[in-house]
Design an enzyme around this catalytic site. Structure first.
Site, mmCIF file in Angstrom:
data_model
loop_
_atom_site.group_PDB
_atom_site.id
_atom_site.type_symbol
_atom_site.label_atom_id
_atom_site.label_comp_id
_atom_site.label_asym_id
_atom_site.label_seq_id
_atom_site.Cartn_x
_atom_site.Cartn_y
_atom_site.Cartn_z
ATOM 1 N N TYR A 32 15.848 -4.385 -6.323
ATOM 2 C CA TYR A 32 15.349 -3.526 -6.881
ATOM 3 C C TYR A 32 15.321 -1.901 -6.581
ATOM 4 O O TYR A 32 14.370 -1.233 -6.685
ATOM 5 C CB TYR A 32 13.521 -3.832 -7.296
ATOM 6 C CG TYR A 32 13.407 -5.479 -7.493
ATOM 7 C CD1 TYR A 32 13.809 -5.969 -8.802
ATOM 8 C CD2 TYR A 32 13.329 -6.330 -6.402
ATOM 9 C CE1 TYR A 32 13.783 -7.116 -8.936
ATOM 10 C CE2 TYR A 32 12.962 -7.690 -6.674
ATOM 11 C CZ TYR A 32 13.275 -8.217 -7.932
ATOM 12 O OH TYR A 32 13.132 -9.333 -8.212
ATOM 13 N N TYR A 164 5.970 -14.571 -12.877
ATOM 14 C CA TYR A 164 7.340 -14.135 -12.339
ATOM 15 C C TYR A 164 8.205 -15.426 -12.391
ATOM 16 O O TYR A 164 7.682 -16.402 -11.885
ATOM 17 C CB TYR A 164 7.243 -13.674 -11.211
ATOM 18 C CG TYR A 164 8.659 -13.016 -10.721
ATOM 19 C CD1 TYR A 164 9.321 -12.197 -11.001
ATOM 20 C CD2 TYR A 164 9.159 -14.114 -9.699
ATOM 21 C CE1 TYR A 164 10.748 -11.928 -10.829
ATOM 22 C CE2 TYR A 164 10.411 -13.713 -9.337
ATOM 23 C CZ TYR A 164 11.336 -12.707 -9.844
ATOM 24 O OH TYR A 164 12.512 -12.229 -9.396
ATOM 25 N N ASP A 265 7.156 -23.934 -12.078
ATOM 26 C CA ASP A 265 7.973 -23.371 -11.427
ATOM 27 C C ASP A 265 7.289 -23.176 -10.089
ATOM 28 O O ASP A 265 6.472 -22.374 -9.792
ATOM 29 C CB ASP A 265 8.237 -22.045 -11.981
ATOM 30 C CG ASP A 265 9.195 -21.089 -11.193
ATOM 31 O OD1 ASP A 265 9.256 -21.516 -10.112
ATOM 32 O OD2 ASP A 265 9.352 -19.867 -11.659
ATOM 33 N N LYS A 294 13.585 -21.213 -2.852
ATOM 34 C CA LYS A 294 13.028 -20.771 -1.804
ATOM 35 C C LYS A 294 12.893 -21.394 -0.363
ATOM 36 O O LYS A 294 13.819 -21.283 0.208
ATOM 37 C CB LYS A 294 11.514 -20.135 -2.008
ATOM 38 C CG LYS A 294 11.712 -18.534 -2.966
ATOM 39 C CD LYS A 294 10.678 -17.747 -3.296
ATOM 40 C CE LYS A 294 11.050 -16.489 -3.717
ATOM 41 N NZ LYS A 294 10.639 -16.193 -5.104
HETATM 42 C C1 PLP Z 1 11.503 -16.262 -6.312
HETATM 43 C C2 PLP Z 1 11.255 -16.884 -7.445
HETATM 44 C C3 PLP Z 1 12.052 -17.040 -8.505
HETATM 45 C C4 PLP Z 1 13.405 -16.687 -8.565
HETATM 46 O O1 PLP Z 1 14.193 -17.159 -7.506
HETATM 47 P P1 PLP Z 1 15.499 -16.577 -6.876
HETATM 48 O O2 PLP Z 1 15.963 -17.425 -5.923
HETATM 49 O O3 PLP Z 1 15.186 -15.208 -6.307
HETATM 50 O O4 PLP Z 1 16.451 -16.510 -8.023
HETATM 51 C C5 PLP Z 1 11.593 -17.856 -9.652
HETATM 52 N N1 PLP Z 1 10.078 -18.018 -9.682
HETATM 53 C C6 PLP Z 1 9.465 -17.870 -8.806
HETATM 54 C C7 PLP Z 1 7.834 -18.335 -9.051
HETATM 55 C C8 PLP Z 1 9.693 -17.133 -7.667
HETATM 56 O O5 PLP Z 1 8.737 -16.870 -6.623
#
Ligand code: PLP
Length: 444
Positions: A32, A164, A265, A294
């Site tokens: 960013y 997000y 997610d 992550k």
């Molecule tokens: C970080 C994140 C993503 C994206 O993952 P990247 O490895 O950065 O592409 C998607 N969803 C959530 C909830 C996240 O915290």
């Protein structure tokens, strides 16, 4: 161009670190960020346990206690002997081999392990290379499922505001549309359906009026919805907001009733961060599709996974194009898979829930004092995650300097100073992290 108030202590302009900082600014994009970079990045030379070692002192500190787990990922801390050993052993066998037509033990065992530990019913695993890609795959799975069944009109997604899901195209389209990082692209992204943000508070009882709102939204769009996609329990980069897991049960019921798939997610929430191994476990539900990322490799390597149920996989595999057309070059990377397996074994082999509870208690106690500070709007803690919300956008620069002066690394955004320390953070370091958040809140 030098910062008027550099983070590093005054550097000899010819020193290696000063040179790195200049080259970094000229050539290297950061998350960013603009180009050339406007702010000086701290140079980290190594990391061990919960400490980042700096190449040159900053605000008098040679080391910083990491409050961020490198964005949710380094749950066991850095340079962990068990993870190092797993990586080294796999490196001696092969660091990569293509996944088309070939397979290997680390990927197979990892997939089987993920099926075993995630909510019952998730049976098939797509190993992707990053969280955003795993969300792309999840969306593709859902759209293709309905297409295979001849329901070609079901192509849209429903989500709630404040979310997000990543920075590639499909994820951007379901991030919070207002004031978020991707506002610029409204009008170009696929137009998805947005419900209001869920009412805040993990323990705040489910609001029947909001449940009705979700019902009305799903009902009105059922014919065009492929899936509902949400972050369960914690909305992370969209604002560090928590909600009652009961809303996930509401979504599960609505999706079943109206014939819509449910994607959870769990890229940020997976592997214990919220106090349950997966946030879905708080609600006792199984999504049709789940994304992990992550902390999957304990923060060592980039790897993500999209899991789905047999129903979704069968639907896709019986369609007119009976394959899932996705296959990244580094799919199933053995090195990442081997470290992920070791990280999961390390986590499950200890009282991880007790450690997360201990950190939760430390954060509650240590951050409580922030409530009395001027400019602080809210303090929220859930599991090993704590956030102080200000009533104004954080001056990231000033807040970072204040925390670094206390010997702690934090990375605030928007109106939030938040921390998600590694689970191995000791009580003294935890107290120090909280002190630093308070200092950052006062100066940011
Ligand atoms: C970080 C994140 C993503 C994206 O993952 P990247 O490895 O950065 O592409 C998607 N969803 C959530 C909830 C996240 O915290």
């Amino acid at each position: 161009m030098r910062d008027p108030f550099p983070l590093h202590d005054p550097l000899d302009r010819m020193s290696d670190t000063a040179q790195l900082i200049d080259l970094d600014r000229q050539h290297v994009w950061h998350p960013y960020g603009p180009m050339p970079g406007r702010q000086e990045n701290l140079v980290v030379s190594s990391a061990s346990g919960v400490r980042l070692r700096l190449a040159a002192p900053a605000q008098g500190q040679e080391e910083l206690v990491d409050g961020m787990s490198s964005w949710w990922s380094a749950i066991h801390g850095y340079n962990h002997p068990v993870l190092n050993e797993a990586a080294t052993a796999q490196l001696g066998r092969m660091s990569h081999v293509m996944f088309g037509g070939l397979t290997h033990e680390p990927a197979v065992r990892l997939a089987a392990k993920l099926v075993e530990i995630t909510p019952a019913g998730l049976e098939h695993v797509f190993l992707a290379d990053s969280g955003s890609v795993s969300v792309e795959v999840a969306v593709k799975m859902c759209l293709q499922y309905w297409r295979s069944l001849g329901r070609t009109g079901k192509t849209r997604l429903l989500t709630w505001r404040g979310g997000y899901h990543g920075d590639t195209w499909q994820p951007m389209a379901v991030c919070d549309p207002d004031g978020g990082m991707h506002e610029l692209w409204q009008g170009h992204l696929p137009q998805q359906v947005f419900a209001d943000a869920p009412p805040g508070g993990f323990e705040t009882p489910v609001d029947p009026a909001y449940a009705d709102h979700l019902r009305a939204m799903v009902a009105a769009h059922a014919d065009e919805l492929a899936a509902v996609i949400v972050e369960p329990v914690v909305q992370g980069a969209g604002g560090m907001r928590f909600h009652n897991p009961g809303y996930l049960r509401v979504l599960r019921e609505l999706c079943d009733e109206y014939g819509v798939l449910l994607i959870l997610d769990e890229i940020a929430t997976g592997f214990g961060r919220t106090g349950a191994l997966f946030a879905a476990d708080h609600a006792g539900i199984t999504p049709d599709v789940m994304c992990l990322g992550k902390s999957l490799t304990g923060g060592y390597l980039t790897l993500a996974a999209t899991l789905c149920t047999r129903r979704v996989a069968d639907g896709i595999s019986r369609g007119e194009v009976p394959v899932l057309a996705h296959g990244p070059t580094f799919m199933g990377n053995p090195l990442a898979a081997a470290v992920a397996l070791a990280s999961i074994d390390l986590l499950l082999g200890q009282d991880w829930a007790g450690e997360v509870k201990r950190i939760e208690a430390g954060l509650r106690e240590g951050l409580e004092g922030a409530r009395a500070l001027p400019g602080v709007r809210d303090v929220r803690v859930l599991g090993a995650l704590g956030a102080v919300q200000l009533d104004h956008p954080v001056d990231v620069w000033a807040a970072t300097r204040a925390a670094v002066r206390e010997g702690v690394w934090v990375r605030p955004f928007r109106d939030l100073i938040y921390v998600m320390p590694p689970y191995v953070t000791g009580d003294a370091d935890l107290a120090r992290i909280c002190q630093a958040v308070l200092a950052a809140a006062q100066e940011g």
